[in-house]
Design an enzyme around this catalytic site. Sequence first.
Site, PDB file in Angstrom:
ATOM      1  N   SER A 151       0.824  -1.207   0.000  1.00 36.84           N
ATOM      2  CA  SER A 151       0.000   0.000   0.000  1.00 36.84           C
ATOM      3  C   SER A 151       0.867   1.270   0.000  1.00 36.84           C
ATOM      4  O   SER A 151       1.642   1.474  -0.928  1.00 36.84           O
ATOM      5  CB  SER A 151      -0.965  -0.049   1.188  1.00 36.84           C
ATOM      6  OG  SER A 151      -1.962   0.940   1.087  1.00 36.84           O
ATOM      7  N   ASP A 246     -10.491  -3.262  -4.341  1.00 40.02           N
ATOM      8  CA  ASP A 246      -9.519  -2.265  -3.902  1.00 40.02           C
ATOM      9  C   ASP A 246      -9.659  -0.971  -4.711  1.00 40.02           C
ATOM     10  O   ASP A 246      -9.520  -0.992  -5.936  1.00 40.02           O
ATOM     11  CB  ASP A 246      -8.111  -2.847  -4.087  1.00 40.02           C
ATOM     12  CG  ASP A 246      -7.012  -1.963  -3.545  1.00 40.02           C
ATOM     13  OD1 ASP A 246      -7.316  -0.890  -2.988  1.00 40.02           O
ATOM     14  OD2 ASP A 246      -5.846  -2.345  -3.678  1.00 40.02           O
ATOM     15  N   HIS A 276      -7.910  -5.133  -0.375  1.00 37.39           N
ATOM     16  CA  HIS A 276      -6.708  -4.383  -0.028  1.00 37.39           C
ATOM     17  C   HIS A 276      -6.254  -4.803   1.377  1.00 37.39           C
ATOM     18  O   HIS A 276      -7.054  -4.899   2.299  1.00 37.39           O
ATOM     19  CB  HIS A 276      -7.035  -2.885  -0.043  1.00 37.39           C
ATOM     20  CG  HIS A 276      -5.847  -1.999   0.115  1.00 37.39           C
ATOM     21  ND1 HIS A 276      -5.187  -1.435  -0.955  1.00 37.39           N
ATOM     22  CD2 HIS A 276      -5.196  -1.554   1.222  1.00 37.39           C
ATOM     23  CE1 HIS A 276      -4.197  -0.688  -0.517  1.00 37.39           C
ATOM     24  NE2 HIS A 276      -4.176  -0.752   0.803  1.00 37.39           N
TER      25      HIS A 276
END
Length: 313
Positions: A151, A246, A276
């Site tokens: 991320s 996501d 995610h």
Amino acid sequence: MVRYIRALSRIAGDMPTASPRMRREVAEKQAQVMRSESDPRLDADRVIWIDSAPVPVRVRLFQKRGDGCGPALLFMHGGGWEIGSPETHWELTATLAMRAGVSVISVDYALAPEHRFPTAHQQCQSVLRWILSNASELNVDRSRVFVGGDSAGANLAASLTLYARNEGLSLAGQILAYPICDFDVTRPSYRTWANGPLLTAARMRSCISAYCPDPQVQRTNPFAAPLLASSHAGLPPAYIALAEFDPVRDSGLAYAGALMRSGGAVTLTDGTGLPHGYLRAGAYSKAAAREIDALCDWLKDMGSAVATLSTAR
């Protein structure tokens, strides 16, 4: 995976009015509760402070006891640049160290909004240079240094490959898990998965504003948005792990395309059926566990391939 989503829901989206400090405290406590017992062969006690131009930065080392000089992974945790630490991602980095046979150097970079771009990126530059300068003391093969993250951490990792290329520093590869590669919130995935699970479009916008509040200067800087670099040629082989559910999926997909069009070697996984953040859910989801295994296999194989190439030379 449902249990994992429920366990992290307060951190990810159910605290809309919480301060960054409160979010961090919840994240640390939740990660500690969810952490499995580490393999007794793992040494994770070594913590080092490294000088950095903005502010000093702490790193935690994860190394398998008894291993000789081998590859290393400079790892940056996720958390929207606002939360997270080497401790919140202990489970993942410990797994990478043990299964892939790498020394993981996990970075406790400065968090937004107290420290906005480019502080974290500059700290990661300093850590990379420190690893390369102290490879023998760290029992690390200087020719087999990887960078990676998930991320926001993947954003920092991708940015670091641009810096390394520009500075003539050699990297063996990059691992980008559901990376944030630009700040275009009009992409279709932002609409399709606006309500998550785990990461929502509104939360992502808030994180972007905290890390890069200036849309004209900060959000157009390639070290903040690596997709905007004028060239993606000459970057190391990439393992890009997307998530199906996501908001930032399309950003990572666009970055994979940019690397491939520039002649880069890219291994791309879809993360089918996964949200995610799934790399921290190996204990909760067989699908997530398979993705972790695949990532570890790639890292191990790449480390061996680089070692073989170096020996041949």
